[in-house]
Motif scaffolding. Sequence first.
Motif, PDB file in Angstrom:
ATOM      1  N   UNK A  20       0.825  -1.220   0.000  1.00 20.68           N
ATOM      2  CA  UNK A  20       0.000   0.000   0.000  1.00 20.68           C
ATOM      3  C   UNK A  20       0.853   1.261   0.000  1.00 20.68           C
ATOM      4  N   UNK A  21       0.420   2.214  -0.809  1.00 18.53           N
ATOM      5  CA  UNK A  21       1.165   3.466  -0.946  1.00 18.53           C
ATOM      6  C   UNK A  21       2.145   3.453  -2.095  1.00 18.53           C
ATOM      7  N   UNK A  22       2.461   2.236  -2.577  1.00 16.89           N
ATOM      8  CA  UNK A  22       3.406   2.124  -3.697  1.00 16.89           C
ATOM      9  C   UNK A  22       2.769   1.362  -4.868  1.00 16.89           C
ATOM     10  N   UNK A  23       1.439   1.451  -4.966  1.00 15.57           N
ATOM     11  CA  UNK A  23       0.736   0.720  -6.030  1.00 15.57           C
ATOM     12  C   UNK A  23       1.227   1.115  -7.424  1.00 15.57           C
ATOM     13  N   UNK A  24       1.535   2.397  -7.608  1.00 12.73           N
ATOM     14  CA  UNK A  24       1.986   2.862  -8.926  1.00 12.73           C
ATOM     15  C   UNK A  24       3.331   2.262  -9.308  1.00 12.73           C
ATOM     16  N   UNK A  25       4.084   1.827  -8.320  1.00  9.15           N
ATOM     17  CA  UNK A  25       5.421   1.278  -8.583  1.00  9.15           C
ATOM     18  C   UNK A  25       5.447  -0.247  -8.546  1.00  9.15           C
ATOM     19  N   UNK A  26       4.269  -0.884  -8.483  1.00  9.56           N
ATOM     20  CA  UNK A  26       4.227  -2.346  -8.371  1.00  9.56           C
ATOM     21  C   UNK A  26       4.972  -3.046  -9.508  1.00  9.56           C
ATOM     22  N   UNK A  27       4.824  -2.535 -10.712  1.00 11.09           N
ATOM     23  CA  UNK A  27       5.508  -3.166 -11.852  1.00 11.09           C
ATOM     24  C   UNK A  27       7.017  -3.102 -11.663  1.00 11.09           C
ATOM     25  N   UNK A  28       7.521  -1.946 -11.223  1.00 13.11           N
ATOM     26  CA  UNK A  28       8.965  -1.800 -11.013  1.00 13.11           C
ATOM     27  C   UNK A  28       9.441  -2.640  -9.835  1.00 13.11           C
ATOM     28  N   UNK A  29       8.628  -2.704  -8.795  1.00 20.18           N
ATOM     29  CA  UNK A  29       8.990  -3.505  -7.626  1.00 20.18           C
ATOM     30  C   UNK A  29       9.047  -4.992  -7.991  1.00 20.18           C
ATOM     31  N   UNK A  30       8.211  -5.390  -8.945  1.00 19.67           N
ATOM     32  CA  UNK A  30       8.166  -6.800  -9.333  1.00 19.67           C
ATOM     33  C   UNK A  30       9.475  -7.260  -9.984  1.00 19.67           C
ATOM     34  N   UNK A  31      10.249  -6.325 -10.539  1.00 16.99           N
ATOM     35  CA  UNK A  31      11.493  -6.708 -11.219  1.00 16.99           C
ATOM     36  C   UNK A  31      12.505  -7.301 -10.239  1.00 16.99           C
ATOM     37  N   UNK A  32      12.854  -6.619  -9.125  1.00 21.05           N
ATOM     38  CA  UNK A  32      13.759  -7.271  -8.160  1.00 21.05           C
ATOM     39  C   UNK A  32      13.139  -8.495  -7.504  1.00 21.05           C
ATOM     40  N   UNK A  33      11.815  -8.489  -7.286  1.00 18.26           N
ATOM     41  CA  UNK A  33      11.143  -9.667  -6.734  1.00 18.26           C
ATOM     42  C   UNK A  33      11.383 -10.874  -7.636  1.00 18.26           C
ATOM     43  N   UNK A  34      11.081 -10.693  -8.917  1.00 20.01           N
ATOM     44  CA  UNK A  34      11.214 -11.794  -9.876  1.00 20.01           C
ATOM     45  C   UNK A  34      12.678 -12.189 -10.048  1.00 20.01           C
ATOM     46  N   UNK A 275       7.771  -1.774   6.584  1.00 19.50           N
ATOM     47  CA  UNK A 275       7.620  -3.075   7.220  1.00 19.50           C
ATOM     48  C   UNK A 275       7.335  -4.165   6.195  1.00 19.50           C
ATOM     49  N   UNK A 276       6.462  -3.871   5.227  1.00 19.77           N
ATOM     50  CA  UNK A 276       6.088  -4.874   4.223  1.00 19.77           C
ATOM     51  C   UNK A 276       7.295  -5.248   3.357  1.00 19.77           C
ATOM     52  N   UNK A 277       8.065  -4.256   2.947  1.00 23.63           N
ATOM     53  CA  UNK A 277       9.247  -4.534   2.125  1.00 23.63           C
ATOM     54  C   UNK A 277      10.249  -5.385   2.903  1.00 23.63           C
ATOM     55  N   UNK A 278      10.496  -5.045   4.171  1.00 23.03           N
ATOM     56  CA  UNK A 278      11.434  -5.816   4.983  1.00 23.03           C
ATOM     57  C   UNK A 278      10.911  -7.223   5.259  1.00 23.03           C
ATOM     58  N   UNK A 279       9.581  -7.353   5.416  1.00 22.85           N
ATOM     59  CA  UNK A 279       8.994  -8.672   5.625  1.00 22.85           C
ATOM     60  C   UNK A 279       9.202  -9.571   4.416  1.00 22.85           C
ATOM     61  N   UNK A 280       9.277  -8.951   3.230  1.00 21.20           N
ATOM     62  CA  UNK A 280       9.540  -9.729   2.018  1.00 21.20           C
ATOM     63  C   UNK A 280      11.027  -9.965   1.790  1.00 21.20           C
ATOM     64  N   UNK A 281      11.855  -9.050   2.310  1.00 14.46           N
ATOM     65  CA  UNK A 281      13.305  -9.183   2.122  1.00 14.46           C
ATOM     66  C   UNK A 281      13.803 -10.485   2.720  1.00 14.46           C
ATOM     67  N   UNK A 282      13.347 -10.822   3.942  1.00 16.69           N
ATOM     68  CA  UNK A 282      13.873 -12.025   4.588  1.00 16.69           C
ATOM     69  C   UNK A 282      13.331 -13.308   3.959  1.00 16.69           C
TER      70      UNK A 282
END
Length: 318
Positions: A20-34, A275-282
């Motif tokens: 939440x709050x970064x919905x516009x950047x979801x596509x860009x965030x998905x790149x490091x996730x993937x 918090x959400x980003x760090x929860x996904x980092x680990x």
Amino acid sequence: MVASNLTTSDPSTFILMGIPGLEAAHIWISIPFCGCYLIGLLGNFLVLFVVVKEKTLHQPMYLLLCMLASTDIATSSSVVPKALGIFWFNWKGITLAGCLTQTFFLNTVVVTESAVLVAMAFDRYIAICNPLRYTIILSNARIAKLGLMGFIRAVLFILPMPLLLSRLPFCDNHIIPQTYCENMAVAKLSCGDITVVRLHGLVMMVVTMGCDLMLIALSYGLIIKAVLRISSKEAHLKAFNTCTAHLCVMLLYCAPSLFSAMTHRFGQGIAPHVHIILANVYLLVPPMLNPIIYGVKTKELRDKMVQYIWRRRLCPSL
């Protein structure tokens, strides 16, 4: 509006909002996730394949590495596909059964990985402090039993969690501000008393991760004590190199997971997206880095991986 309609028309469906709050950047965030996910899968499957293929690696230490690789694959695979579905296709809906299944599976794997790290610390302790009895104390069969015991312990500790959550009454708000079904995030949506759920989560964290960290600290305390008795600097360096990879993996695993767990309970002042980003980092970074760390720091495994990759390039038909 879609989320609102789903929550009111289908009370058994939850909405995972991603970040939440970064919905516009979801596509860009998905790149490091993937990218992290694919690198982690490739590295961990390579470790599994090389250890299985090379008979010289059929030793307790490498069996533990296979266990770690398996838990890493399971950890990231339980979260990333759904997160990418949210980022790419806006697939935010998840049923209550699916949410509880994801919670149970993810937490079981995380607690199992904690047990594997304890076994790895014990393995290093025996290898350094009692090397002459290493093959007597630790065998492949005994390591397999330790792994099974760690998995059974995880199932017994985690099983009450989805059962407790399934008995809670949920309010009209079914929106989970996360990329996956974290147990406390789900519990906070309930209209009922979640004290038992909170207590179970806290007790589980203290008993499993707390005890595991104490055992790991004890193992390394004894290792340091034994190493300090040796006057040879070369022996000090060899012992340090033997333990470096495991220490790096342990820090990668423990620090973000403890931060995430404590933030849910005591970190009201921390921005939700942080918090959400760090929860996904680990859940993403350790599975990606673990095979790299062990591939670099463990000479025998590194040599076998390089030899195998080189043979495949020279002789693709093999």
